[in-house]
Design a protein around this motif. Structure first.
Motif, PDB file in Angstrom:
ATOM      1  N   SER A   9       0.787  -1.221   0.121  1.00 18.13           N
ATOM      2  CA  SER A   9       0.078   0.130   0.182  1.00 18.13           C
ATOM      3  C   SER A   9       0.942   1.068   0.087  1.00 18.13           C
ATOM      4  CB  SER A   9      -0.934  -0.076   1.262  1.00 18.13           C
ATOM      5  OG  SER A   9      -0.205  -0.284   2.201  1.00 18.13           O
ATOM      6  N   CYS A  10       2.012   1.299   0.419  1.00 13.58           N
ATOM      7  CA  CYS A  10       3.185   2.439   0.524  1.00 13.58           C
ATOM      8  C   CYS A  10       3.604   2.616  -0.958  1.00 13.58           C
ATOM      9  CB  CYS A  10       4.121   1.964   1.256  1.00 13.58           C
ATOM     10  SG  CYS A  10       5.127   0.583   1.192  1.00 13.58           S
ATOM     11  N   GLY A  11       3.322   1.846  -1.796  1.00 16.41           N
ATOM     12  CA  GLY A  11       3.711   1.999  -3.232  1.00 16.41           C
ATOM     13  C   GLY A  11       5.101   0.937  -3.657  1.00 16.41           C
ATOM     14  N   HIS A  12       5.721   0.779  -2.689  1.00 15.10           N
ATOM     15  CA  HIS A  12       6.789  -0.032  -2.997  1.00 15.10           C
ATOM     16  C   HIS A  12       6.556  -1.711  -3.555  1.00 15.10           C
ATOM     17  CE1 HIS A  12       8.889   2.629   0.005  1.00 15.10           C
ATOM     18  NE2 HIS A  12       9.419   2.913  -0.943  1.00 15.10           N
ATOM     19  N   SER A  13       7.501  -1.847  -4.386  1.00 12.42           N
ATOM     20  CA  SER A  13       7.033  -3.497  -4.768  1.00 12.42           C
ATOM     21  C   SER A  13       8.521  -4.258  -4.647  1.00 12.42           C
ATOM     22  CB  SER A  13       7.190  -3.216  -6.509  1.00 12.42           C
ATOM     23  OG  SER A  13       5.816  -2.590  -6.933  1.00 12.42           O
ATOM     24  N   LEU A  14       8.352  -5.427  -4.557  1.00 15.63           N
ATOM     25  CA  LEU A  14       9.399  -6.371  -4.381  1.00 15.63           C
ATOM     26  C   LEU A  14       9.044  -7.517  -4.822  1.00 15.63           C
ATOM     27  CD1 LEU A  14       9.181  -8.278  -1.205  1.00 15.63           C
ATOM     28  CD2 LEU A  14       9.003  -5.832  -0.499  1.00 15.63           C
ATOM     29  N   THR A  15       9.995  -8.394  -5.196  1.00 14.29           N
ATOM     30  CA  THR A  15       9.584  -9.974  -5.715  1.00 14.29           C
ATOM     31  C   THR A  15       9.791 -10.883  -4.779  1.00 14.29           C
ATOM     32  OG1 THR A  15      10.590  -8.966  -7.894  1.00 14.29           O
ATOM     33  CG2 THR A  15      10.335 -11.476  -7.396  1.00 14.29           C
ATOM     34  N   VAL A  16       8.785 -11.699  -4.598  1.00 17.45           N
ATOM     35  CA  VAL A  16       8.812 -12.816  -3.469  1.00 17.45           C
ATOM     36  C   VAL A  16       8.549 -14.055  -4.112  1.00 17.45           C
ATOM     37  CG1 VAL A  16       7.923 -11.334  -1.633  1.00 17.45           C
ATOM     38  CG2 VAL A  16       6.224 -12.555  -3.268  1.00 17.45           C
ATOM     39  N   ALA A  32      -0.630  -8.323   1.491  1.00 19.59           N
ATOM     40  CA  ALA A  32       0.368  -7.475   1.207  1.00 19.59           C
ATOM     41  C   ALA A  32       0.004  -6.236   0.513  1.00 19.59           C
ATOM     42  CB  ALA A  32       1.386  -8.200   0.333  1.00 19.59           C
ATOM     43  N   ALA A  33      -1.073  -6.256   0.028  1.00 26.80           N
ATOM     44  CA  ALA A  33      -1.611  -4.838  -0.905  1.00 26.80           C
ATOM     45  C   ALA A  33      -2.117  -4.042   0.228  1.00 26.80           C
ATOM     46  CB  ALA A  33      -2.555  -5.389  -1.956  1.00 26.80           C
ATOM     47  N   GLU A  34      -2.505  -4.485   1.258  1.00 26.90           N
ATOM     48  CA  GLU A  34      -3.239  -3.836   2.342  1.00 26.90           C
ATOM     49  C   GLU A  34      -2.223  -3.092   3.465  1.00 26.90           C
ATOM     50  OE1 GLU A  34      -5.953  -6.478   3.898  1.00 26.90           O
ATOM     51  OE2 GLU A  34      -7.319  -6.511   2.143  1.00 26.90           O
ATOM     52  N   ARG A  35      -1.007  -3.677   3.420  1.00 25.51           N
ATOM     53  CA  ARG A  35      -0.199  -3.217   4.260  1.00 25.51           C
ATOM     54  C   ARG A  35       1.065  -2.691   3.538  1.00 25.51           C
ATOM     55  NH1 ARG A  35       0.004  -9.027   6.357  1.00 25.51           N
ATOM     56  NH2 ARG A  35       1.863  -9.020   5.051  1.00 25.51           N
ATOM     57  N   ASN A  36       1.975  -1.853   4.552  1.00 23.68           N
ATOM     58  CA  ASN A  36       3.212  -1.128   3.971  1.00 23.68           C
ATOM     59  C   ASN A  36       4.295  -2.199   4.022  1.00 23.68           C
ATOM     60  OD1 ASN A  36       1.977   1.476   3.966  1.00 23.68           O
ATOM     61  ND2 ASN A  36       2.509   2.007   6.065  1.00 23.68           N
ATOM     62  N   ALA A  38       8.119  -3.676   4.938  1.00 20.40           N
ATOM     63  CA  ALA A  38       8.792  -3.695   6.226  1.00 20.40           C
ATOM     64  C   ALA A  38       9.469  -2.524   6.377  1.00 20.40           C
ATOM     65  CB  ALA A  38       9.778  -4.981   6.286  1.00 20.40           C
ATOM     66  N   GLU A  39      10.222  -1.855   5.455  1.00 21.52           N
ATOM     67  CA  GLU A  39      10.927  -0.545   5.544  1.00 21.52           C
ATOM     68  C   GLU A  39      10.203   0.634   5.802  1.00 21.52           C
ATOM     69  OE1 GLU A  39      13.367   0.023   2.047  1.00 21.52           O
ATOM     70  OE2 GLU A  39      14.426  -1.706   2.138  1.00 21.52           O
ATOM     71  N   CYS A  40       9.016   0.806   5.230  1.00 18.11           N
ATOM     72  CA  CYS A  40       8.029   1.802   5.635  1.00 18.11           C
ATOM     73  C   CYS A  40       7.431   1.548   7.117  1.00 18.11           C
ATOM     74  CB  CYS A  40       6.912   1.812   4.718  1.00 18.11           C
ATOM     75  SG  CYS A  40       7.584   2.660   2.927  1.00 18.11           S
ATOM     76  N   GLU A  41       7.133   0.206   7.420  1.00 15.75           N
ATOM     77  CA  GLU A  41       6.631   0.103   8.754  1.00 15.75           C
ATOM     78  C   GLU A  41       7.571   0.437   9.689  1.00 15.75           C
ATOM     79  OE1 GLU A  41       3.744  -0.347  11.281  1.00 15.75           O
ATOM     80  OE2 GLU A  41       3.499  -0.807   9.067  1.00 15.75           O
ATOM     81  N   ALA A  42       8.925   0.137   9.614  1.00 11.83           N
ATOM     82  CA  ALA A  42       9.959   0.368  10.528  1.00 11.83           C
ATOM     83  C   ALA A  42      10.009   1.779  10.676  1.00 11.83           C
ATOM     84  CB  ALA A  42      11.339  -0.428  10.102  1.00 11.83           C
ATOM     85  N   ALA A  43      10.169   2.454   9.837  1.00 16.31           N
ATOM     86  CA  ALA A  43      10.184   3.986   9.679  1.00 16.31           C
ATOM     87  C   ALA A  43       9.044   4.538  10.290  1.00 16.31           C
ATOM     88  CB  ALA A  43      10.128   4.746   8.233  1.00 16.31           C
ATOM     89  N   ALA A  44       7.741   3.959  10.356  1.00 15.44           N
ATOM     90  CA  ALA A  44       6.627   4.599  11.025  1.00 15.44           C
ATOM     91  C   ALA A  44       6.611   4.103  12.588  1.00 15.44           C
ATOM     92  CB  ALA A  44       5.481   3.964  10.410  1.00 15.44           C
ATOM     93  N   ALA A  45       7.054   3.027  12.838  1.00 17.57           N
ATOM     94  CA  ALA A  45       7.220   2.686  14.217  1.00 17.57           C
ATOM     95  C   ALA A  45       8.431   3.580  14.928  1.00 17.57           C
ATOM     96  CB  ALA A  45       7.855   1.430  14.417  1.00 17.57           C
ATOM     97  N   ALA A  46       9.724   3.884  14.182  1.00 12.69           N
ATOM     98  CA  ALA A  46      10.493   4.931  14.687  1.00 12.69           C
ATOM     99  C   ALA A  46       9.920   6.205  14.966  1.00 12.69           C
ATOM    100  CB  ALA A  46      11.644   4.863  13.770  1.00 12.69           C
TER     101      ALA A  46
END
Length: 71
Positions: A9-16, A32-36, A38-46
Motif C-alpha cells: 500500500s506504500c507503493g513499494h514493490s518487491l519480488t517474492v 500485502a497490498a493492504e499493508r506497508n 517492512a521498511e516503511c513500517e519500521a520508519a513509521a514505528a520509529a
C-alpha cells in the motif's frame, strides 16, 4: 512455487517467492497490498517512538537482546 511482484500500500514493490496452493498465494498477495512494506513500517514505528519521547535504540538486526541508548 512461483515468483510474484508484490506491491504494498506504500507503493513499494518487491519480488517474492511463494509456495503452496494458488488460493493461498493470492491471499498472501492481497494481504500485502493492504499493508506497508517492512521498511516503511519500521520508519513509521520509529516516528511513533520519537513522537512518544522514547530513546533511540541501537543494536544489531540479529540480536535484539543487547542494545545501547543513543545519547
Amino acid at each position: 512455487m512461483a515468483k510474484y511482484s508484490q506491491r504494498h500500500s506504500c507503493g513499494h514493490s518487491l519480488t517474492v517467492e511463494l509456495f503452496g496452493a494458488e488460493a493461498a498465494r493470492r491471499q498472501t498477495l492481497a494481504r500485502a497490498a493492504e499493508r506497508n512494506c517492512a521498511e516503511c513500517e519500521a520508519a513509521a514505528a520509529a516516528a511513533r517512538a520519537a513522537a512518544a519521547g522514547l530513546p533511540v535504540l541501537i543494536g544489531g538486526d540479529f540480536n535484539t537482546s543487547t542494545f545501547t541508548l543513543e545519547q
